[in-house]
Design a protein around this motif. Structure first.
Motif, PDB file in Angstrom:
ATOM      1  N   CYS A 291       2.358  -1.840  28.760  1.00 35.44           N
ATOM      2  CA  CYS A 291       1.029  -1.438  28.311  1.00 35.44           C
ATOM      3  C   CYS A 291      -0.018  -1.823  29.347  1.00 35.44           C
ATOM      4  CB  CYS A 291       0.702  -2.115  26.981  1.00 35.44           C
ATOM      5  SG  CYS A 291       0.786  -3.913  27.032  1.00 35.44           S
ATOM      6  N   SER A 292      -1.206  -1.237  29.246  1.00 37.72           N
ATOM      7  CA  SER A 292      -2.235  -1.606  30.215  1.00 37.72           C
ATOM      8  C   SER A 292      -3.640  -1.324  29.704  1.00 37.72           C
ATOM      9  CB  SER A 292      -2.010  -0.889  31.552  1.00 37.72           C
ATOM     10  OG  SER A 292      -2.465   0.442  31.487  1.00 37.72           O
ATOM     11  N   ALA A 293      -4.581  -2.009  30.348  1.00 38.73           N
ATOM     12  CA  ALA A 293      -5.999  -1.802  30.053  1.00 38.73           C
ATOM     13  C   ALA A 293      -6.714  -1.572  31.375  1.00 38.73           C
ATOM     14  CB  ALA A 293      -6.568  -3.042  29.366  1.00 38.73           C
ATOM     15  N   ASN A 294      -7.658  -0.622  31.388  1.00 37.65           N
ATOM     16  CA  ASN A 294      -8.525  -0.415  32.551  1.00 37.65           C
ATOM     17  C   ASN A 294      -9.928  -0.820  32.113  1.00 37.65           C
ATOM     18  OD1 ASN A 294      -6.636   1.370  34.329  1.00 37.65           O
ATOM     19  ND2 ASN A 294      -6.606   2.330  32.313  1.00 37.65           N
ATOM     20  N   ILE A 295     -10.431  -1.918  32.659  1.00 41.07           N
ATOM     21  CA  ILE A 295     -11.675  -2.477  32.153  1.00 41.07           C
ATOM     22  C   ILE A 295     -12.801  -2.313  33.171  1.00 41.07           C
ATOM     23  CG2 ILE A 295     -12.780  -4.555  31.203  1.00 41.07           C
ATOM     24  CD1 ILE A 295     -10.372  -4.019  29.563  1.00 41.07           C
ATOM     25  N   GLY A 296     -13.886  -1.686  32.760  1.00 45.26           N
ATOM     26  CA  GLY A 296     -15.077  -1.614  33.589  1.00 45.26           C
ATOM     27  C   GLY A 296     -16.182  -2.436  32.956  1.00 45.26           C
ATOM     28  N   SER A 297     -17.354  -2.468  33.580  1.00 48.00           N
ATOM     29  CA  SER A 297     -18.395  -3.288  32.951  1.00 48.00           C
ATOM     30  C   SER A 297     -19.011  -2.572  31.751  1.00 48.00           C
ATOM     31  CB  SER A 297     -19.459  -3.702  33.966  1.00 48.00           C
ATOM     32  OG  SER A 297     -19.775  -2.632  34.799  1.00 48.00           O
ATOM     33  N   GLU A 298     -18.843  -1.241  31.637  1.00 49.29           N
ATOM     34  CA  GLU A 298     -19.346  -0.537  30.446  1.00 49.29           C
ATOM     35  C   GLU A 298     -18.230   0.116  29.641  1.00 49.29           C
ATOM     36  OE1 GLU A 298     -22.642   1.948  30.645  1.00 49.29           O
ATOM     37  OE2 GLU A 298     -23.884   0.454  31.642  1.00 49.29           O
ATOM     38  N   VAL A 299     -17.429   0.899  30.332  1.00 39.58           N
ATOM     39  CA  VAL A 299     -16.382   1.674  29.654  1.00 39.58           C
ATOM     40  C   VAL A 299     -15.028   1.007  29.872  1.00 39.58           C
ATOM     41  CG1 VAL A 299     -15.175   3.916  29.692  1.00 39.58           C
ATOM     42  CG2 VAL A 299     -17.675   3.827  29.906  1.00 39.58           C
ATOM     43  N   SER A 300     -14.152   1.053  28.872  1.00 38.97           N
ATOM     44  CA  SER A 300     -12.791   0.562  29.042  1.00 38.97           C
ATOM     45  C   SER A 300     -11.804   1.546  28.423  1.00 38.97           C
ATOM     46  CB  SER A 300     -12.621  -0.812  28.392  1.00 38.97           C
ATOM     47  OG  SER A 300     -13.462  -1.743  29.032  1.00 38.97           O
ATOM     48  N   ILE A 301     -10.676   1.726  29.094  1.00 38.72           N
ATOM     49  CA  ILE A 301      -9.681   2.692  28.642  1.00 38.72           C
ATOM     50  C   ILE A 301      -8.311   2.023  28.592  1.00 38.72           C
ATOM     51  CG2 ILE A 301      -8.532   4.878  29.193  1.00 38.72           C
ATOM     52  CD1 ILE A 301     -11.176   5.769  30.483  1.00 38.72           C
ATOM     53  N   PHE A 302      -7.604   2.234  27.486  1.00 38.98           N
ATOM     54  CA  PHE A 302      -6.329   1.564  27.245  1.00 38.98           C
ATOM     55  C   PHE A 302      -5.216   2.599  27.239  1.00 38.98           C
ATOM     56  CE2 PHE A 302      -9.952  -0.638  25.758  1.00 38.98           C
ATOM     57  CZ  PHE A 302      -9.731  -1.950  26.155  1.00 38.98           C
ATOM     58  N   GLU A 303      -4.142   2.339  27.979  1.00 41.05           N
ATOM     59  CA  GLU A 303      -3.093   3.357  28.140  1.00 41.05           C
ATOM     60  C   GLU A 303      -1.742   2.721  28.421  1.00 41.05           C
ATOM     61  OE1 GLU A 303      -2.850   5.371  31.867  1.00 41.05           O
ATOM     62  OE2 GLU A 303      -4.114   3.936  32.907  1.00 41.05           O
ATOM     63  N   PRO A 304      -0.665   3.379  27.978  1.00 40.14           N
ATOM     64  CA  PRO A 304       0.646   2.913  28.422  1.00 40.14           C
ATOM     65  C   PRO A 304       0.800   3.201  29.907  1.00 40.14           C
ATOM     66  CG  PRO A 304       0.852   5.007  27.261  1.00 40.14           C
ATOM     67  CD  PRO A 304      -0.579   4.588  27.151  1.00 40.14           C
ATOM     68  N   THR A 305       1.673   2.451  30.574  1.00 39.67           N
ATOM     69  CA  THR A 305       1.882   2.670  32.008  1.00 39.67           C
ATOM     70  C   THR A 305       2.636   3.975  32.268  1.00 39.67           C
ATOM     71  OG1 THR A 305       1.979   0.282  32.265  1.00 39.67           O
ATOM     72  CG2 THR A 305       2.805   1.577  34.092  1.00 39.67           C
ATOM     73  N   HIS A 306       3.443   4.389  31.299  1.00 41.01           N
ATOM     74  CA  HIS A 306       4.290   5.570  31.548  1.00 41.01           C
ATOM     75  C   HIS A 306       3.476   6.856  31.647  1.00 41.01           C
ATOM     76  CE1 HIS A 306       4.054   7.061  27.389  1.00 41.01           C
ATOM     77  NE2 HIS A 306       4.359   5.866  26.944  1.00 41.01           N
ATOM     78  N   GLY A 307       4.141   7.906  32.150  1.00 36.91           N
ATOM     79  CA  GLY A 307       3.508   9.210  32.263  1.00 36.91           C
ATOM     80  C   GLY A 307       3.869  10.104  31.093  1.00 36.91           C
ATOM     81  N   SER A 308       3.824  11.415  31.313  1.00 30.13           N
ATOM     82  CA  SER A 308       3.944  12.379  30.216  1.00 30.13           C
ATOM     83  C   SER A 308       5.395  12.757  29.912  1.00 30.13           C
ATOM     84  CB  SER A 308       3.160  13.640  30.565  1.00 30.13           C
ATOM     85  OG  SER A 308       3.681  14.212  31.757  1.00 30.13           O
ATOM     86  N   ALA A 309       6.356  12.230  30.698  1.00 29.43           N
ATOM     87  CA  ALA A 309       7.793  12.500  30.500  1.00 29.43           C
ATOM     88  C   ALA A 309       8.053  13.925  30.019  1.00 29.43           C
ATOM     89  CB  ALA A 309       8.406  11.467  29.541  1.00 29.43           C
ATOM     90  N   PRO A 310       7.728  14.935  30.816  1.00 31.68           N
ATOM     91  CA  PRO A 310       7.794  16.329  30.362  1.00 31.68           C
ATOM     92  C   PRO A 310       9.166  16.736  29.827  1.00 31.68           C
ATOM     93  CG  PRO A 310       6.926  16.177  32.616  1.00 31.68           C
ATOM     94  CD  PRO A 310       7.302  14.801  32.203  1.00 31.68           C
ATOM     95  N   LYS A 311      10.237  16.096  30.353  1.00 30.11           N
ATOM     96  CA  LYS A 311      11.560  16.546  29.899  1.00 30.11           C
ATOM     97  C   LYS A 311      11.810  16.208  28.425  1.00 30.11           C
ATOM     98  CE  LYS A 311      14.007  12.618  31.945  1.00 30.11           C
ATOM     99  NZ  LYS A 311      14.879  12.105  32.953  1.00 30.11           N
ATOM    100  N   TYR A 312      11.003  15.331  27.859  1.00 34.07           N
ATOM    101  CA  TYR A 312      11.195  14.978  26.446  1.00 34.07           C
ATOM    102  C   TYR A 312      10.123  15.551  25.522  1.00 34.07           C
ATOM    103  CZ  TYR A 312      14.395  11.620  28.507  1.00 34.07           C
ATOM    104  OH  TYR A 312      15.403  11.046  29.224  1.00 34.07           O
ATOM    105  N   GLN A 313       9.172  16.260  26.100  1.00 37.60           N
ATOM    106  CA  GLN A 313       8.018  16.637  25.267  1.00 37.60           C
ATOM    107  C   GLN A 313       8.368  17.663  24.197  1.00 37.60           C
ATOM    108  OE1 GLN A 313       5.132  18.094  28.081  1.00 37.60           O
ATOM    109  NE2 GLN A 313       5.955  20.165  28.086  1.00 37.60           N
ATOM    110  N   GLU A 314       9.429  18.452  24.410  1.00 31.99           N
ATOM    111  CA  GLU A 314       9.760  19.502  23.441  1.00 31.99           C
ATOM    112  C   GLU A 314      10.660  19.001  22.309  1.00 31.99           C
ATOM    113  OE1 GLU A 314       8.275  22.272  23.566  1.00 31.99           O
ATOM    114  OE2 GLU A 314       7.473  22.196  25.619  1.00 31.99           O
TER     115      GLU A 314
END
Ligand code: NAI
Ligand code: MG
Length: 391
Positions: A291-314
């Motif tokens: 897991c991860s957090a991207n922290i700025g002084s105003e805005v912060s965004i939280f996201e898993p490290t992984h990508g979109s894994a297209p082969k599993y999306q369907e």
């Protein structure tokens, strides 16, 4: 009531983000969720993977939950653009990288903590047996500068070449024509060093870590790593209860499998932070847990490290592990002061992992595909439900 901007993005981002919202709700976190457009569809249909309306929502509400996006190389991206938009000068940029730059999300936090009983945990040989060291490291990666700042050239313009030639070490490259030269620069600013090191010490204080390690290479990268290390020594004086350690990135990679359990908070430049956080994530279950957090002084965004894994999306029902996304949502809770709810969710995950009754395909070390259910794997939904049951 808090408003959270949700950006599922592409592929499995669309699968795991709603799972995290289910868990947040079950944990008693009351919020308004506003969907924001981001990713491949918006590139193809609008020529912009990060529409202005999404930027405006983040500016207004400050907190974002992000799933994942699909990126493709420049040429491939252009081919998929709507025919009416082609050859009009649209250029694809990764929207998450753009968000980090746009909102100066300079502090990236990547906790790597092993859950007891996770079959993917690192084990180490000991005498004729093995042991499973508990890993609990938190990587603070400088997210906007360093080698990934993007200041680079192939065939550098004359002014750049001339400037480089003022450095004595450029003598070694004197006879190489510019068209055969590629230059990437590692840029580090003192304020960004101070910001990330201070955040790391504050985090260590808040969550009870006893050491902060500056993971750089100051013996070789004397200027950039040197600056990080010097600032580290100055700031450490303000935190007498926390030890300051320093390691070289290469040695740190070797020590990963020797003594990963001794490290607490680790601070590194962008690329070194990228490397070392993947290294530690591999010890505690890999992409399904990172897991991860991207922290700025105003805005912060939280996201898993992984990508979109297209082969599993369907695949339906989906097979991917929602834990990385749910842990990222926990980091969001910590960030806005809802530490108790975050801890409750993490405890529920810990219980599910330790009981080991409900596991997604990655936790069973299976090859992903529609067959995994027959081999005993749980679906994404079943794992989420089990976490909620244990809350
Ligand atoms: P990826 O992280 O999407 O997937 C790599 C492999 O890791 C998958 O095939 C799967 O086996 C495993 N995996 C990933 N997430 C998992 C989960 N939650 N549970 C279980 N297994 C999981 O990386 P890949 O395949 O290199 O890239 C796919 C696309 O994602 C590309 O277009 C890439 O540009 C993009 N990407 C986006 C990121 C972001 O949105 N921050 C980060 C990394 C890649
Ligand atoms: Mg990476």
């Amino acid at each position: 009531m808090k408003t959270i901007v949700t950006m599922p993005g592409d592929g499995i981002g669309k699968t795991v983000l709603p799972e995290a919202v289910k868990v947040l709700t079950a944990a008693g976190f009351v919020a308004e969720y506003i969907h924001a457009d981001i990713g491949w569809d918006f590139w193809c249909n609008e020529g912009n993977a990060l529409p202005q309306r999404t930027i405006d929502l983040l500016k207004e509400h400050k907190i974002g939950l992000f799933g994942a996006i699909t990126s493709k190389p420049k040429d491939a991206a252009e081919k998929e653009l709507d025919p009416s938009l082609q050859n009009k000068g649209y250029v694809y940029f990764s929207p998450i990288v753009s968000l980090r730059q746009l909102f100066n999300l300079d502090i990236c936090i990547r906790p790597c903590k092993s859950f007891k009983g996770n079959p993917l945990n690192f084990i180490r040989r000991k005498d004729n047996d093995f042991e499973e060291p508990p890993v609990n490291a938190v990587i603070f990666r400088q997210n906007t500068e360093g080698l990934y700042a993007g200041v680079e050239w192939t065939n550098p313009p004359k002014a750049v070449r001339d400037a480089f030639e003022t450095h004595p070490k450029m003598k070694a490259f004197k006879n190489i024509p510019s068209e055969d030269l590629a230059i990437s620069s590692r840029i580090v600013s003192r304020n960004a060093c101070r910001r990330i090191i201070r955040e790391a010490f504050e985090y260590a204080t808040k969550f009870g870590y006893t050491n902060v390690t500056i993971c750089e290479k100051p013996n070789v990268l004397r200027e950039t790593s040197g600056m990080m290390f010097k600032e580290g020594k100055i700031i450490a004086k303000e935190y007498p209860g926390i030890q300051l350690w320093d390691t070289n990135i290469d040695a740190q990679m070797m020590w990963l499998t020797k003594n990963p359990e001794i490290y607490g908070v680790i601070v590194a430049e962008n690329m070194f932070g990228d490397i070392i956080s993947d290294g530690f994530a591999g010890l505690v279950g890999g992409l399904g847990f990172a897991c991860s957090a991207n922290i700025g002084s105003e805005v912060s965004i939280f996201e898993p490290t992984h990508g979109s894994a297209p082969k599993y999306q369907e695949l339906n029902p989906p097979i991917v592990n929602p834990i990385a996304m749910i842990l990222s949502a926990c980091m969001m809770l910590d960030h806005i002061g809802e530490n108790e709810k975050a801890e409750n969710i993490r405890n529920a995950i810990a219980k599910v992992v330790e009981e080991g009754k409900v596991k997604t395909y990655d936790m069973l070390k299976l090859k992903g595909g529609p067959d995994v259910f027959r081999q005993g794997a749980a679906s994404t939904y079943q794992l989420t439900d089990e976490i909620i049951r244990n809350l």
